[in-house]
Write a protein that holds these residues in place. Structure first.
Motif, short mmCIF file in Angstrom:
data_model
loop_
_atom_site.label_atom_id
_atom_site.label_comp_id
_atom_site.label_asym_id
_atom_site.label_seq_id
_atom_site.Cartn_x
_atom_site.Cartn_y
_atom_site.Cartn_z
N ASN A 12 0.81 -1.21 0.03
CA ASN A 12 0.09 -0.06 0.10
C ASN A 12 1.00 1.24 -0.06
O ASN A 12 1.96 1.35 0.95
N VAL A 13 0.70 2.04 -0.99
CA VAL A 13 1.26 3.40 -1.10
C VAL A 13 0.48 4.58 -0.91
O VAL A 13 -0.78 4.56 -1.33
N ALA A 14 0.99 5.60 -0.50
CA ALA A 14 0.10 6.95 -0.34
C ALA A 14 -0.19 7.58 -1.73
O ALA A 14 -1.27 8.22 -1.85
N TRP A 41 -4.20 0.50 -8.69
CA TRP A 41 -3.09 -0.44 -8.76
C TRP A 41 -2.43 -0.77 -9.53
O TRP A 41 -2.61 -0.46 -10.93
N CYS A 42 -0.93 -1.22 -9.37
CA CYS A 42 -0.26 -1.91 -10.75
C CYS A 42 0.38 -2.86 -10.20
O CYS A 42 1.11 -3.17 -9.13
N LEU A 43 0.67 -3.97 -11.10
CA LEU A 43 1.37 -5.27 -10.68
C LEU A 43 2.26 -5.29 -11.71
O LEU A 43 2.41 -5.20 -13.04
N GLN A 47 7.72 -14.04 -13.29
CA GLN A 47 7.62 -15.46 -13.45
C GLN A 47 7.79 -16.28 -12.21
O GLN A 47 7.51 -17.23 -12.02
N ARG A 48 8.51 -15.52 -11.21
CA ARG A 48 8.72 -16.24 -9.76
C ARG A 48 7.98 -15.39 -8.51
O ARG A 48 7.84 -15.97 -7.54
N PHE A 49 7.85 -14.15 -9.07
CA PHE A 49 7.26 -13.28 -7.93
C PHE A 49 6.52 -12.00 -8.39
O PHE A 49 6.89 -11.58 -9.37
N LYS A 50 5.54 -11.63 -7.61
CA LYS A 50 4.68 -10.45 -8.31
C LYS A 50 4.83 -9.46 -6.98
O LYS A 50 4.60 -9.84 -5.83
N LEU A 51 4.85 -7.97 -7.65
CA LEU A 51 4.80 -6.89 -6.48
C LEU A 51 3.70 -6.21 -6.94
O LEU A 51 3.63 -5.84 -8.11
N CYS A 52 2.74 -5.84 -6.15
CA CYS A 52 1.58 -4.93 -6.52
C CYS A 52 1.55 -3.88 -5.57
O CYS A 52 1.61 -3.87 -4.55
N LEU A 53 1.68 -2.57 -6.44
CA LEU A 53 1.66 -1.23 -5.72
C LEU A 53 -0.12 -1.31 -5.75
O LEU A 53 -0.62 -1.06 -6.49
N VAL A 54 -0.46 -0.73 -4.52
CA VAL A 54 -1.92 -0.30 -4.36
C VAL A 54 -2.11 0.89 -3.58
O VAL A 54 -1.67 1.32 -2.49
N GLU A 55 -2.66 1.89 -4.22
CA GLU A 55 -2.94 3.33 -3.47
C GLU A 55 -3.94 3.21 -2.41
O GLU A 55 -5.07 2.56 -2.71
N CYS A 56 -3.63 3.56 -1.35
CA CYS A 56 -4.36 3.35 -0.11
C CYS A 56 -5.54 4.21 0.04
O CYS A 56 -5.37 5.31 -0.80
N GLU A 57 -6.47 4.18 0.78
CA GLU A 57 -7.71 4.78 0.71
C GLU A 57 -7.09 6.41 1.42
O GLU A 57 -6.23 6.31 2.26
N ASP A 58 -7.81 7.41 1.34
CA ASP A 58 -7.46 8.54 1.69
C ASP A 58 -7.26 8.71 3.21
O ASP A 58 -6.63 9.09 3.69
#
Length: 135
Positions: A12-14, A41-43, A47-58
């Motif tokens: 979760n990112v601001a 969000w962005c994924l 092939q071995r690992f996934k990182l998902c950036l998710v904008e947190c709620e205000d």
């Protein structure tokens, strides 16, 4: 007994746009592809690992992140050759990303553990490490 591997991490990112400006070139350099990107969000995956950036709620953005609080301390990416740590270090310097602890070095007394540490724009500590015995 079942065997598992690490699947993904939702981070979760601001500010998603600010995060993507940092992570797009970094993840591409580390061999990740941007798989999907939505307004909140962005994924990235390799092939071995996934990182998902998710904008947190205000309502949660004001608290901020600090790696010394309970929760996630840092995220480490393993490379296959020691020289790759130095290559990442050069990449970080080219991108003006501040390096922690004076640069790449040996960070473990009992095993080969050569790493470089740095922070993302929200102060999450990131690490790129070569440690063949630490798999």
């Amino acid at each position: 007994m079942i065997q598992v591997r690490f699947s993904h991490l939702d981070y979760n990112v601001a500010d998603l746009q600010k995060a993507m400006r940092f992570y797009d070139p970094l993840m591409a350099y580390l061999g990740f592809q941007k798989e999907t990107c939505q307004p909140t969000w962005c994924l990235y995956g390799n092939q071995r690992f996934k990182l998902c950036l998710v904008e947190c709620e205000d309502i949660y953005k004001w608290e901020g992140f600090h790696r010394k609080r309970p929760g996630l301390n840092h995220l480490a990416f393993q490379v296959e050759k020691k020289e790759e740590v130095n290559q990442v270090h050069s990449f970080l310097l080219q991108k003006n990303i501040p390096i922690l602890y004076g640069g790449p070095g040996q960070f473990h007394n009992e095993t080969e553990y050569y790493a470089v540490f740095f922070e993302d724009p929200f102060r999450l500590k990131l690490e790129v490490v070569y440690s063949p015995g630490y798999l």
